[in-house]
Scaffold this motif. Structure first.
Motif, PDB file in Angstrom:
ATOM      1  N   LYS A 170       0.827  -1.213   0.000  1.00 62.07           N
ATOM      2  CA  LYS A 170       0.000   0.000   0.000  1.00 62.07           C
ATOM      3  C   LYS A 170       0.859   1.260   0.000  1.00 62.07           C
ATOM      4  CE  LYS A 170      -1.928  -1.158   3.929  1.00 62.07           C
ATOM      5  NZ  LYS A 170      -1.250  -2.431   4.222  1.00 62.07           N
ATOM      6  N   SER A 171       1.815   1.302   0.931  1.00 60.86           N
ATOM      7  CA  SER A 171       2.667   2.491   0.993  1.00 60.86           C
ATOM      8  C   SER A 171       3.471   2.629  -0.284  1.00 60.86           C
ATOM      9  CB  SER A 171       3.621   2.399   2.178  1.00 60.86           C
ATOM     10  OG  SER A 171       2.914   2.239   3.361  1.00 60.86           O
ATOM     11  N   THR A 172       3.967   1.524  -0.772  1.00 63.07           N
ATOM     12  CA  THR A 172       4.767   1.558  -1.993  1.00 63.07           C
ATOM     13  C   THR A 172       3.969   2.155  -3.141  1.00 63.07           C
ATOM     14  OG1 THR A 172       5.888  -0.418  -1.211  1.00 63.07           O
ATOM     15  CG2 THR A 172       6.163   0.141  -3.516  1.00 63.07           C
ATOM     16  N   MET A 175      -2.388  10.242   1.835  1.00 63.95           N
ATOM     17  CA  MET A 175      -2.218  10.069   3.283  1.00 63.95           C
ATOM     18  C   MET A 175      -1.925   8.600   3.572  1.00 63.95           C
ATOM     19  SD  MET A 175      -5.509  12.321   4.348  1.00 63.95           S
ATOM     20  CE  MET A 175      -5.093  13.234   5.790  1.00 63.95           C
ATOM     21  N   ASP A 176      -0.769   8.356   4.202  1.00 65.06           N
ATOM     22  CA  ASP A 176      -0.365   6.982   4.498  1.00 65.06           C
ATOM     23  C   ASP A 176      -0.637   6.671   5.964  1.00 65.06           C
ATOM     24  OD1 ASP A 176       0.722   4.513   4.671  1.00 65.06           O
ATOM     25  OD2 ASP A 176       2.670   5.044   3.813  1.00 65.06           O
ATOM     26  N   GLU A 177      -1.713   5.990   6.242  1.00 63.77           N
ATOM     27  CA  GLU A 177      -2.137   5.661   7.604  1.00 63.77           C
ATOM     28  C   GLU A 177      -1.983   6.853   8.538  1.00 63.77           C
ATOM     29  OE1 GLU A 177      -1.032   1.883   9.146  1.00 63.77           O
ATOM     30  OE2 GLU A 177      -0.254   1.193   7.223  1.00 63.77           O
ATOM     31  N   PRO A 178      -2.648   7.964   8.238  1.00 65.14           N
ATOM     32  CA  PRO A 178      -2.404   9.194   8.999  1.00 65.14           C
ATOM     33  C   PRO A 178      -2.901   9.097  10.436  1.00 65.14           C
ATOM     34  CG  PRO A 178      -4.280   9.486   7.556  1.00 65.14           C
ATOM     35  CD  PRO A 178      -3.686   8.155   7.213  1.00 65.14           C
ATOM     36  N   MET A 193       8.148   3.736   9.126  1.00 58.11           N
ATOM     37  CA  MET A 193       8.404   4.237   7.775  1.00 58.11           C
ATOM     38  C   MET A 193       8.792   3.089   6.863  1.00 58.11           C
ATOM     39  SD  MET A 193       7.647   7.309   7.997  1.00 58.11           S
ATOM     40  CE  MET A 193       7.580   7.093   6.267  1.00 58.11           C
ATOM     41  N   ASP A 194       8.735   3.367   5.583  1.00 63.78           N
ATOM     42  CA  ASP A 194       8.960   2.276   4.637  1.00 63.78           C
ATOM     43  C   ASP A 194      10.412   2.174   4.210  1.00 63.78           C
ATOM     44  OD1 ASP A 194       6.174   3.718   3.911  1.00 63.78           O
ATOM     45  OD2 ASP A 194       6.042   1.546   4.090  1.00 63.78           O
ATOM     46  N   ALA A 195      10.993   3.302   3.841  1.00 63.31           N
ATOM     47  CA  ALA A 195      12.359   3.232   3.345  1.00 63.31           C
ATOM     48  C   ALA A 195      13.293   2.998   4.514  1.00 63.31           C
ATOM     49  CB  ALA A 195      12.723   4.538   2.645  1.00 63.31           C
TER      50      ALA A 195
HETATM   51 MG   LIG Z   1       2.774   1.115   4.898  1.00 57.55          MG
END
Ligand SMILES: [Mg+2]
Ligand SMILES: Nc1ncnc2c1ncn2[C@@H]1O[C@H](COP(=O)(O)OP(=O)(O)OP(=O)(O)O)[C@@H](O)[C@H]1O
Lengths: 249, 339, 283
Positions: free
Chosen positions: A40-42, A169-172, B1-3
């Motif tokens: 999802k984030s990617t 918005m990433d899991e805000p 965070m992802d990175a």
């Molecule tokens: Mg994520």
């Protein structure tokens, strides 16, 4: 309108997003749901070219904003990011700047110097982010003195100040309590009138109550997408049903 | 965070546990109980020796300086006369030389180190950055005396040709106080340059670490707002790091103050206070190095030790201040930047 | 907007180019030094350098046998004292000391490592040369041991910190006494790192010159008597470098090349050991 076609993302040849096509209509809130690690984030980060910063990341396929390919070689990622704002999972205000300067950081970056205009823009963004009343007397203080929910709304105000067309918005709300979460959801509804909102969430209830459209992602593949109500009441795929009813993930 | 921000070496291999634990058990069975006490006692004594060293160095330097301080009073720091044969000992000339050369060294090394750290952390691809780090680390391993040797045979002639160019320049640069005097090559400038070379690895490695500690979240916030890379560096990453870089500067300065050999070999060893970069001078450390074994009297030795005491006090204070500051910063980041 | 954006990008590019230039300038001295060293030192490198003693000033020929052996003796003695004490102190600080105590000791080490080496030389003069009334190899070794001690403690401690806590806890859970955990588990797991630190600290003191001036003092003859003055390589290089004789300059460069080969070799070796160790752990 933001859209992607046949989007593929790899990290060091490891495929994370496989052939995803999606549209994010304006004045709509789209929720992206799926189990942890499904990408999802990617996916979200591909929409404002954040992967440009990660060595080894490769994005292929088409991402368009108003019909124009944002990955075109003549497109400057810096300008793309000004049109597509982003809010992260953990609030990340700049501790070196005051609340006021955090809000207008994006405008400053684009070269705006006029004090009056900046003041106006800051107030507008903070009002939009439903934070103005809480901080109007302490604009000069350090953002780290705010509560977690306030910090997150400050980050939203910071993203809104540059007047983006899309807000990612990433899991805000994942680090926030229910009251702060409700505030941000309320805020999303108001923002919907001006821009399209894309929200990644782990929280099924949040997706159900606070989005117009929902996309379900699994192992980097788009399983199903459509109107939120339809997804949550009459999903077409059994896998979607299994996921939203909590049978896996 | 992802990175993932920085890779940390993987250090929990189960195979190691399997390898070492049985060994530990086997050996433990074969030993008695007093061993535990003994081991603690011995290692504790080692630790006490290290702590004792700090006390001893302060104690003996003070003790060694006492005759000179009794004779001249603490005011000797402000007297410019140094004449051992006539029992005159003033430290001012050397203080000036140390301050001036250190200033030149830091004025070069600090910006160079910080900009290089920025290049390594933010701009260059990882492989190249590693290669450069390694090269600079090797530079740090070169002994001072060898840099001095190189200084005599390569740097000083180079500095001299620069000085001659200034001297002959039709623009009249040599009328400026900092460029006045004969173009000898040896002097404050040559010494300052060598000090810059010696301080650089240190400043670079500390500022590199400081930059690496900037949370990924901060970088991403900057870029997501539409910052160009330089804007992200200049407006967010560097401001986040200034305090740590200041600490790096203090540590570098402490290093440079007591540098002896390289400076002694290229500064000209002339006790004088001159503003010109091209003038010869003398520093605290180099006068100790040059005159100690030829000191005509016990009082002269004591005076030289008191110069060493000045160095000790300066470096201990600077180091303590910088370390405390870095500890404080780390603690603050630990509570706030934790993911 | 677009024009100012172009300007901003140009400015950014310029500043980034400046950073790259700085990086280039940062590595330039190393290569300038190495280039000069090799071109000057290679010619001086011959068997006589290792097998002959120095000749009187002005005469051509001779070698650095006394200085090379002297450095081995003085550095060796310092190492025999400095490394065990330093490792012991680090073990105590990491395994047994209370956090506050450990932090205080660590702070003392950090401060000590910043004390100029010439001051450590003065200390050795005060505690050894003065009472014994003459310069000696032993006092030189003492000065070097003082210098290396905090370095050894700091690197060893860092290596011990890398040993995962779970390893120690596993030991405690099995009822192994603390000292056994420290010696057979922590120290063994950290051994390659400790070795690395030891090599680095030896290579750091091998080039020390200033403290030798008033401790080991120098000696034109071959001496291996710990109570007598002794020649060391860095000190001899210094003396020859500032002398007016061309042949001494040649010897100085030859000595410099030997010293650098030793030091850089040790530095690279220690990095290799660490790399090897970590590769083994990751495999
Ligand atoms: Mg994520
Ligand atoms: N920078 C990166 N380099 C290599 N692999 C990555 C990188 N970022 C993400 N991945 C991998 O991509 C996959 C998807 O990660 P992503 O963060 O997009 O998942 P997610 O759906 O957001 O999960 P979560 O709900 O836990 O946030 C994971 O397997 C992850 O390990």
């Amino acid at each position: 309108m933001l859209a992607c076609q046949n989007l593929k993302i790899e990290f060091d040849r490891k495929s994370v997003i496989k052939d995803v096509s999606l549209e994010f209509p304006p004045q709509r809130i789209t929720a992206i749901i799926g189990p942890s690690g499904c990408g999802k984030s990617t996916l979200l980060r591909a929409f404002n070219r954040m992967h440009d910063l990660t060595p080894g990341a490769r994005v292929s396929g088409l991402v368009t904003l108003s019909g124009k390919d944002i990955y075109h070689k003549d497109e400057d990622p810096v300008l793309v990011r000004r049109r597509i704002g982003m809010v992260f999972q953990k609030a990340n205000p700049f501790p070196t700047l005051s609340i006021f300067n955090n809000t207008i950081a994006g405008l400053r970056l684009s070269g705006l110097r006029n004090r009056a205009l900046l003041k106006e823009a800051a107030e507008k963004a903070l009002v939009d982010a439903a934070l103005w009343d809480e901080v109007k007397d302490r604009l000069k203080s350090n953002p780290m003195s705010l509560s977690g929910g306030q910090q997150q709304r400050l980050c939203i105000a910071r993203a809104l100040a540059v007047d983006p067309e899309v807000l990612l918005m990433d899991e805000p709300c994942s680090a926030l309590d229910p009251i702060a979460t409700a505030k941000i959801e309320e805020l999303m509804f108001r923002l919907r009138e001006r821009l399209s909102v894309v929200i990644v969430t782990h929280n099924m209830q949040q997706a159900a109550r606070a989005s117009d459209r929902t996309a379900f992602l699994w192992m980097g593949e788009l399983i199903e997408e459509g109107e939120t109500e339809a997804i949550f009441t009459t999903p077409k795929k059994s896998m979607t049903e299994d996921y939203i009813t909590g049978r896996f993930g | 965070m992802d990175a993932p921000a920085i890779e940390t070496p993987e250090m929990t291999p189960p195979s190691l546990v399997l390898q070492i634990l049985p060994e530990g058990i086997r050996r433990w069975r074969s030993t008695g109980r007093g061993a535990d006490r003994l081991f603690r006692l011995v290692t504790g004594m080692c630790a006490a020796a290290v702590a004792g060293l700090l006390l001893i160095v302060i104690l003996f330097m003070v003790k060694g300086s006492l005759p000179a301080i009794r004779d001249h009073g603490l005011g000797f720091v402000l007297s410019p006369d140094w004449d051992p044969t006539n029992q005159k000992y003033g430290a001012l000339t050397f203080l000036f030389g140390t301050a001036y050369t250190s200033l030149i060294g830091m004025a070069i090394a600090l910006p160079l180190g910080v900009l290089t750290a920025v290049a390594l952390v933010e701009i260059l691809p990882r492989g190249l950055a590693k290669a450069i780090s390694l090269a600079v680390e090797l530079l740090a391993a070169i002994p001072s005396v060898l840099l001095g040797l190189w200084g005599i045979f390569e740097l000083v002639p180079l500095v001299r040709s620069f000085e001659i160019a200034i001297y002959r320049s039709p623009l009249g640069f040599r009328k400026l106080p900092i460029f006045s005097g004969a173009p000898l090559g040896v002097g404050f400038l040559a010494a300052g340059l060598l000090l810059a070379i010696m301080a650089l690895p240190f400043i670079l490695s500390v500022s590199r670490e400081v930059l690496l500690q900037v949370p990924t979240a901060q970088r991403e916030a900057a870029y997501a707002l539409g910052a160009t890379r330089w804007q992200a560096i200049r407006k967010f990453i560097l401001p986040y790091s200034w305090k740590g870089i200041f600490g790096a500067g203090l540590l570098g300065l402490a290093r440079v103050l007591g540098e002896t050999m390289a400076v002694t070999m290229v500064i000209g060893n002339t006790p004088q206070i001159k503003a010109s970069l091209f003038a010869s001078g003398y520093t605290l450390a180099s006068v100790i190095a040059n005159e100690f074994t030829e000191a005509p009297s016990d009082l002269a030795i004591s005076a030289l030790i008191s110069l060493g005491l000045i160095l000790l006090v300066l470096t201990v204070l600077l180091n303590a201040a910088a370390r405390l500051m870095l500890i404080y910063l780390n603690r603050r980041m630990g509570t706030q930047g934790a993911k | 907007m677009s024009r100012s954006h172009q300007l901003r990008k140009l400015h950014g590019r310029t500043m980034e180019a400046l950073c790259l230039l700085a990086a280039l300038a940062a590595v330039a001295p190393l290569f300038a030094f190495l280039w000069h060293l090799v071109s000057m030192g290679a010619g001086a490198l011959n068997p006589a350098l290792f097998t002959q003693l120095p000749l009187p000033p002005g005469e051509v020929g001779g070698g650095l046998k006394n200085a090379i052996l002297g450095t081995l003796l003085v550095v060796g003695t310092a190492t025999v004292v400095g490394i065990p004490v330093g490792v012991g102190a680090a073990v105590y600080m990491t395994e047994f000391a209370r956090p506050r105590m450990a932090a205080t000791l660590r702070f003392a080490c950090d401060v000590l490592s910043g004390v100029p080496s010439i001051v450590m030389g003065l200390l050795a003069f005060q505690v050894m040369v003065r009472p014994m009334h003459h310069f000696s190899a032993l006092s030189g070794a003492l000065a070097l041991a003082f210098i290396m001690l905090p370095v050894v403690v700091i690197t060893t401690q860092e290596m011990l910190h890398l040993v995962p806590h779970s390893l120690r806890e596993a030991g405690h859970a099995l009822g192994i006494p603390a000292w056994r955990i420290a010696s057979s588990i922590s120290m063994r797991a950290a051994a390659p790192g400790i070795l690395t630190g030891a090599i680095l600290s030896v290579s750091r003191i091998a080039g020390e010159t200033a403290p030798m001036l008033f401790t080991a003092f120098g000696n034109p003859f071959l001496s291996l008597d710990p109570k007598a003055p002794i020649a060391t390589l860095p000190h001899t290089i210094f003396t020859y470098a500032i002398s007016p004789y061309d042949d001494w300059h040649r010897l100085a460069w030859g000595g410099a090349l030997i010293l650098v080969l030793g030091i850089l070799g040790a530095t690279l070796l220690s990095r290799f050991i660490l790399w090897w160790h970590q590769r083994g752990l990751n495999a």
